[in-house]
Design a protein around this motif. Structure first.
Motif, PDB file in Angstrom:
ATOM      1  N   VAL A  38       0.869  -1.172   0.135  1.00 28.61           N
ATOM      2  CA  VAL A  38       0.063  -0.689  -0.106  1.00 28.61           C
ATOM      3  C   VAL A  38       0.777   1.409   0.080  1.00 28.61           C
ATOM      4  O   VAL A  38       1.382   1.486   0.910  1.00 28.61           O
ATOM      5  CB  VAL A  38      -0.550  -0.047   1.249  1.00 28.61           C
ATOM      6  N   LYS A  39       0.318   2.349  -1.032  1.00 26.76           N
ATOM      7  CA  LYS A  39       1.297   3.773  -0.872  1.00 26.76           C
ATOM      8  C   LYS A  39      -0.043   4.166  -0.582  1.00 26.76           C
ATOM      9  O   LYS A  39      -0.436   4.902  -1.132  1.00 26.76           O
ATOM     10  CB  LYS A  39       1.717   4.082  -2.217  1.00 26.76           C
ATOM     11  N   LYS A  40       0.453   5.696   0.855  1.00 25.43           N
ATOM     12  CA  LYS A  40      -0.149   6.315   1.790  1.00 25.43           C
ATOM     13  C   LYS A  40      -0.560   7.961   1.005  1.00 25.43           C
ATOM     14  O   LYS A  40       0.718   8.019   0.009  1.00 25.43           O
ATOM     15  CB  LYS A  40       0.364   6.538   3.061  1.00 25.43           C
ATOM     16  N   TRP A  93      -6.916  -0.318  -5.511  1.00 26.97           N
ATOM     17  CA  TRP A  93      -7.611  -0.093  -4.905  1.00 26.97           C
ATOM     18  C   TRP A  93      -7.655   0.777  -3.916  1.00 26.97           C
ATOM     19  O   TRP A  93      -6.554   0.734  -4.064  1.00 26.97           O
ATOM     20  CB  TRP A  93      -8.045  -1.597  -3.654  1.00 26.97           C
ATOM     21  N   ASP A  94      -8.106   1.834  -2.920  1.00 25.08           N
ATOM     22  CA  ASP A  94      -8.249   2.636  -2.169  1.00 25.08           C
ATOM     23  C   ASP A  94      -7.735   1.717  -0.945  1.00 25.08           C
ATOM     24  O   ASP A  94      -9.394   1.175   0.024  1.00 25.08           O
ATOM     25  CB  ASP A  94      -8.993   3.561  -2.097  1.00 25.08           C
ATOM     26  N   TYR A  95      -6.840   1.528   0.525  1.00 23.74           N
ATOM     27  CA  TYR A  95      -6.949   0.553   2.119  1.00 23.74           C
ATOM     28  C   TYR A  95      -7.837   2.075   2.765  1.00 23.74           C
ATOM     29  O   TYR A  95      -7.628   2.865   2.767  1.00 23.74           O
ATOM     30  CB  TYR A  95      -5.422   0.235   2.084  1.00 23.74           C
ATOM     31  N   ASP A  96      -8.566   1.683   3.388  1.00 25.58           N
ATOM     32  CA  ASP A  96      -9.309   2.385   4.490  1.00 25.58           C
ATOM     33  C   ASP A  96      -9.150   1.182   5.821  1.00 25.58           C
ATOM     34  O   ASP A  96      -9.059   0.109   5.751  1.00 25.58           O
ATOM     35  CB  ASP A  96     -10.638   2.243   3.619  1.00 25.58           C
ATOM     36  N   ILE A  97      -8.368   1.857   6.746  1.00 25.62           N
ATOM     37  CA  ILE A  97      -8.673   1.192   8.253  1.00 25.62           C
ATOM     38  C   ILE A  97     -10.368   1.332   8.476  1.00 25.62           C
ATOM     39  O   ILE A  97     -10.952   2.088   8.686  1.00 25.62           O
ATOM     40  CB  ILE A  97      -7.386   1.889   8.690  1.00 25.62           C
ATOM     41  N   GLY A  98     -10.668  -0.353   9.322  1.00 27.94           N
ATOM     42  CA  GLY A  98     -11.802  -0.621   9.809  1.00 27.94           C
ATOM     43  C   GLY A  98     -12.974  -0.872   8.839  1.00 27.94           C
ATOM     44  O   GLY A  98     -14.369  -0.532   8.984  1.00 27.94           O
TER      45      GLY A  98
END
Length: 406
Positions: A318-320, A350-355
């Motif tokens: 994942v690239k922030k 994809w866009d990484y999302d926490i929770g």
């Protein structure tokens, strides 16, 4: 008979007025002589019927902003206009001072907003647009050229912002560093757009804006220019030195069919040594923003389908907080070369999302059933063993056959 100087002058004016101007009785000498102490040195040689003064010596310079007097003005009023400046300096016999015509300049924008020096280069082989921002030039302050001072100290903290149109994503925007307290900034900085295709060069426009950075308020707009990319020739640097213009509105009603989810650079190679397909995920460009901060935390997944065992999934890191991530990761699918013709490569971003569930940004399908550049890329890979072939592909927001969940 020797006359006093005042008397001689009185007779001269009276004669001219009697002949050229006054159709009725001649005015008494006492009234006319009242004007002499206030009349500047260098008496008129004649007073014509149009009531304009023709002097034997140079007239004082008159501002171009003053409107000319009407032809039917009364002579007394004309003389009185000269008499209202008792402290005026006498006119000199040298050539009159040059008066600059404000309309002689290029434009108000050019004289008040400034000029920008930059160059553009379309690298066709690498699908890159290089924008080199050189400097903004401050001409003579007398005519208010150069960057318009935005700060209280009369200076500015300028930076340059690039924006590819059409396109509202932050991925389409690049900017230079900010230079402090200057009206003559020199950046010599190159900003690069990756994933630029020949189609982009035909239909896109580069907007270049100069702004003043303000730490405590909103940044202020100074001026802009727009360059249609079709003006550029591939692999040839074009230099520009042009006047900045006022801000132009951006068309909010752009064709939605032109809206993109981003680009991805993929490499394909069938390795005879490894007996497998090597898939390289190199980088993405101009990704759609999925987070509230205007960015995304992107990563890429690949599948080689059909995949009965569900073991073909690979995932990048994942690239922030970026819309132009660089991955440079490679995955290997062990498969016979003869079986590739039956396979389809699915690549999703994809866009990484926490929770919560990750957001789908876009994807592309390469295979025998694909079209255009996607089909050509797959075919070139099958045809050329042990040769790495890179291509840029446009991401779509719908991916046939893909499960849009992570």
């Amino acid at each position: 008979m020797t006359l006093r100087k005042g008397e001689k002058m009185t007779i001269s004016i009276q004669e001219h007025m009697a002949i050229d101007v006054c159709p009725g009785p001649i005015k008494p000498i006492k009234q006319i002589s009242d004007y002499f102490p206030r009349f500047p040195r260098g008496l008129p040689a004649t007073v014509g019927r149009s009531s304009t003064l023709r002097s034997a010596v140079s007239q004082p310079s008159v501002s171009p902003t003053k409107a000319p007097r009407e032809d039917d003005e009364d002579v007394d009023q004309l003389f009185g206009a000269y008499g209202t400046t008792p402290t005026e300096q006498p006119a000199k016999s040298q050539a009159p001072e040059e008066v600059v015509d404000p309309e002689g300049y290029e434009s108000d924008d050019c004289t008040t907003l400034g000029t920008l020096d930059f160059s553009l280069l379309y690298d066709q082989e690498n699908n890159a647009l290089h924008c080199t921002i050189n400097k903004a030039k401050l001409p003579k302050l007398d005519y208010k050229k150069g960057l318009k001072p935005m700060d209280h100290n009369g200076l500015a903290d300028p930076y340059v912002k690039l924006h590819l149109l059409p396109g509202a994503s932050k991925a389409n925007k690049l900017r230079t560093k900010t230079l402090r307290n200057t009206l003559n900034p020199t950046w010599n900085e190159t900003l690069t757009y990756y994933g630029i295709t020949d189609e982009d060069m035909i239909r896109k426009t580069l907007r270049i804006s100069v702004c003043d950075e303000d730490k405590f308020r909103h940044n202020e707009f100074i001026g802009e220019t727009r360059i249609p990319l079709k003006k550029l020739k591939p692999n040839q640097t074009k230099n520009f030195n042009i006047c900045l213009e006022k801000q132009l509105p951006i068309d909010k009603t752009e064709d939605k069919s032109l809206e993109e989810r981003g680009r991805i650079l993929i490499s394909l190679k069938y390795s005879s040594q490894k007996q497998g397909l090597l898939v390289g995920i190199i980088r993405c460009a101009h990704l759609a923003a999925m987070d509230a901060n205007g960015y995304s935390d992107p990563y890429v997944k690949t599948y080689l389908k059909p995949d009965e065992d569900k073991k073909s999934k690979h995932k990048t890191a994942v690239k922030k907080k970026t819309l132009n991530p660089e991955f440079n990761e490679e995955f290997c699918y062990e498969i016979k070369h003869s079986d590739l013709a039956k396979k389809t490569l699915e690549v999703t971003v994809w866009d990484y999302d926490i929770g919560k569930s990750n957001d789908f940004i876009g994807g592309v399908v390469l295979g025998i059933n694909a079209k255009g550049e996607r089909l050509k890329h797959w075919f070139d890979c099958l045809k050329n063993k042990d040769k790495k072939i890179e291509r840029w592909h446009t991401l779509t927001n719908e991916l046939p056959g893909a499960v849009l969940s992570d």
